[in-house]
Design a protein around this motif. Structure first.
Motif, mmCIF file in Angstrom:
data_model
loop_
_atom_site.group_PDB
_atom_site.id
_atom_site.type_symbol
_atom_site.label_atom_id
_atom_site.label_comp_id
_atom_site.label_asym_id
_atom_site.label_seq_id
_atom_site.Cartn_x
_atom_site.Cartn_y
_atom_site.Cartn_z
ATOM 1 N N TYR A 17 76.484 44.885 71.518
ATOM 2 C CA TYR A 17 75.174 45.303 71.017
ATOM 3 C C TYR A 17 74.475 46.243 72.003
ATOM 4 C CZ TYR A 17 75.920 41.568 67.649
ATOM 5 O OH TYR A 17 76.444 40.779 66.660
ATOM 6 N N GLU A 20 71.773 48.581 70.490
ATOM 7 C CA GLU A 20 70.519 47.902 70.160
ATOM 8 C C GLU A 20 69.724 47.607 71.434
ATOM 9 O OE1 GLU A 20 70.819 44.506 67.666
ATOM 10 O OE2 GLU A 20 72.072 45.491 66.158
ATOM 11 N N GLY A 49 65.817 39.826 65.313
ATOM 12 C CA GLY A 49 65.940 41.009 64.476
ATOM 13 C C GLY A 49 64.599 41.653 64.184
ATOM 14 N N THR A 51 62.688 45.909 63.127
ATOM 15 C CA THR A 51 62.812 47.362 63.033
ATOM 16 C C THR A 51 61.896 47.996 64.064
ATOM 17 O OG1 THR A 51 63.303 47.240 60.666
ATOM 18 C CG2 THR A 51 62.634 49.381 61.534
ATOM 19 N N VAL A 57 67.180 49.667 63.438
ATOM 20 C CA VAL A 57 67.231 48.301 62.930
ATOM 21 C C VAL A 57 67.952 47.416 63.938
ATOM 22 C CG1 VAL A 57 68.078 46.792 61.091
ATOM 23 C CG2 VAL A 57 67.187 49.067 60.533
ATOM 24 N N SER A 59 69.647 43.922 64.457
ATOM 25 C CA SER A 59 70.220 42.856 63.633
ATOM 26 C C SER A 59 69.849 41.487 64.198
ATOM 27 C CB SER A 59 71.744 42.982 63.581
ATOM 28 O OG SER A 59 72.299 42.863 64.883
ATOM 29 N N LYS A 61 70.398 37.937 65.597
ATOM 30 C CA LYS A 61 71.511 37.203 66.221
ATOM 31 C C LYS A 61 71.378 35.711 65.965
ATOM 32 C CE LYS A 61 71.996 41.263 68.068
ATOM 33 N NZ LYS A 61 70.674 41.812 67.727
ATOM 34 N N ARG A 240 77.159 36.532 57.776
ATOM 35 C CA ARG A 240 77.036 37.542 58.830
ATOM 36 C C ARG A 240 78.133 37.386 59.882
ATOM 37 N NH1 ARG A 240 72.262 36.480 60.090
ATOM 38 N NH2 ARG A 240 71.308 37.967 58.677
ATOM 39 N N GLU A 244 81.322 39.910 60.884
ATOM 40 C CA GLU A 244 81.562 40.390 62.245
ATOM 41 C C GLU A 244 82.972 40.038 62.706
ATOM 42 O OE1 GLU A 244 78.479 38.471 64.398
ATOM 43 O OE2 GLU A 244 76.913 39.886 63.792
#
Length: 363
Positions: A17, A20, A49, A51, A57, A59, A61, A240, A244
């Motif tokens: 990540y 992010e 998570g 925006t 965005v 995500s 966790k 989810r 992954e």
């Protein structure tokens, strides 16, 4: 060597990540504790998570109560260590890893607790070749992950703390209370620099294995991670994580398997709770935990079966063997419980006929 072959099967959180985390750091204007990569507010956004103002965005966790995450993060911003407690499958290890990745940019300073964990894993060991040749020295010292975290001002992790023998557990007391680790062989000590803290995890079903001493427990702020509150939350978590894992295992992209995921999660929740989802029928609970993590495993295995030996669509036959294996841990008692559940609950559901027939083949 091709990139796909050299790519780690499971990258560390800070690598998986990285984009992010970089976006959060760039947008983060709030105060950060010493040596933290992100502010506490940004760490919460990373876990839960959201925006960002630039449209990035983040995500989620972890799916669960926001206040639980906030308490865990603020604990690490103080001088108190954090103990994540919960039944198997409540994402303790997952949350621990992502907290360390977001705070320190390094989730690898890890001590894995087992019955055989020695004190050296928590404190330090020695390179015995150099020790014999040169005597005690800093060069001969082999620092533990905890010692390295103290020196670098990072977050250390101890998994399954209550699995570690009690005398080894207690070697953490001085580290957590005095923030120092004496090295008597050198007549020195290592003092933790600002930014150091420790996250431990423990399974609350392991009471009596190696219970924490009261002195050690006082050094922790305990945060209990609950099971997913609703069926929809648990389905979302499983979907989810399966997606992954499917990408990391390079499984073919399959049509949506949400219907089968919902079925697996429903079975696990009903057997776990001892009552059907509508509250009308009581059922017996088997000996296993039937955790969210186990549901993820069942569905991932079903996905592989559907991809490699099926028609590419996740069907009841693909998950039947896995779910039966998860439920029937003790053949003497669990097999009968599973049969009763199939006959009294699953068989009566009109849209579960294929699932019933598939599971009956494995009982």
């Amino acid at each position: 060597m091709s990139a796909s072959i050299s790519t780690p099967l499971r990258p560390h959180a800070e690598d998986a990540y990285a984009d992010e985390l970089a976006a959060l750091a760039a947008a983060d204007e709030r105060p950060r504790p010493a040596r933290w990569r992100l502010s506490p507010h940004a760490v919460a956004t990373y876990l839960l998570g959201g925006t960002l103002p630039d449209g990035t965005v983040i995500s989620p966790k972890y799916v669960g109560p926001r206040r639980v995450v906030e308490v865990a993060i603020t604990t690490l911003a103080t001088d108190r260590a954090l103990l994540l407690l919960g039944v198997p499958g409540t994402a303790k290890t997952w949350v621990s890893e992502h907290l360390a990745a977001a705070i320190s940019g390094d989730s690898t300073l890890l001590v894995q607790g087992t019955a055989g964990t020695a004190e050296e894993a928590v404190r330090y060991g020695w390179n015995y070749a150099r020790l014999l040749a040169e005597g005690p020295s800093r060069e001969a010292l082999v620092p533990s992950p905890v010692l390295r975290a103290m020196a670098d001002g990072k977050t250390a992790r101890v998994e399954e703390l209550t699995r570690i023998p009690a005398d080894v557990q207690d070697s953490l007391i001085t580290i957590l209370s005095e923030k120092t680790l004496p090295i008597p062989e050198l007549g020195e000590e290592v003092q933790a620099v600002r930014g150091f803290n420790l996250i431990a995890t423990a399974n609350d079903r392991d009471r009596g294995v190696n219970d924490l001493s009261s002195a050690l427990r006082r050094r922790f702020n305990t945060v209990v991670l609950p099971l997913p509150a609703s069926l929809d939350d648990e389905v979302a978590i499983v979907a989810r994580r399966v997606e992954e894992l499917g990408r990391s295992l390079e499984l073919p992209q399959l049509p949506s398997g949400v219907a089968e995921i919902r079925r697996v999660v429903t079975v696990f929740r009903e057997l776990r709770d001892g009552v059907t989802d509508d509250g009308r029928t009581k059922v017996k609970s088997p000996s296993g935990t039937l955790s969210t993590a186990e549901a993820i495993s069942v569905v991932t295995n079903g996905l592989a079966l559907a991809a490699h030996f099926g028609d590419g669509v996740l069907r009841p036959a693909d998950v039947a063997a896995g779910i039966t294996g998860a439920v029937v841990r003790d053949p003497a008692t669990d097999r009968q419980i599973w049969r009763e559940y199939l006959e009294s609950v699953v068989r009566e559901r009109d849209d579960w006929k294929d699932f019933y027939r598939s599971c009956r083949e494995h009982v």
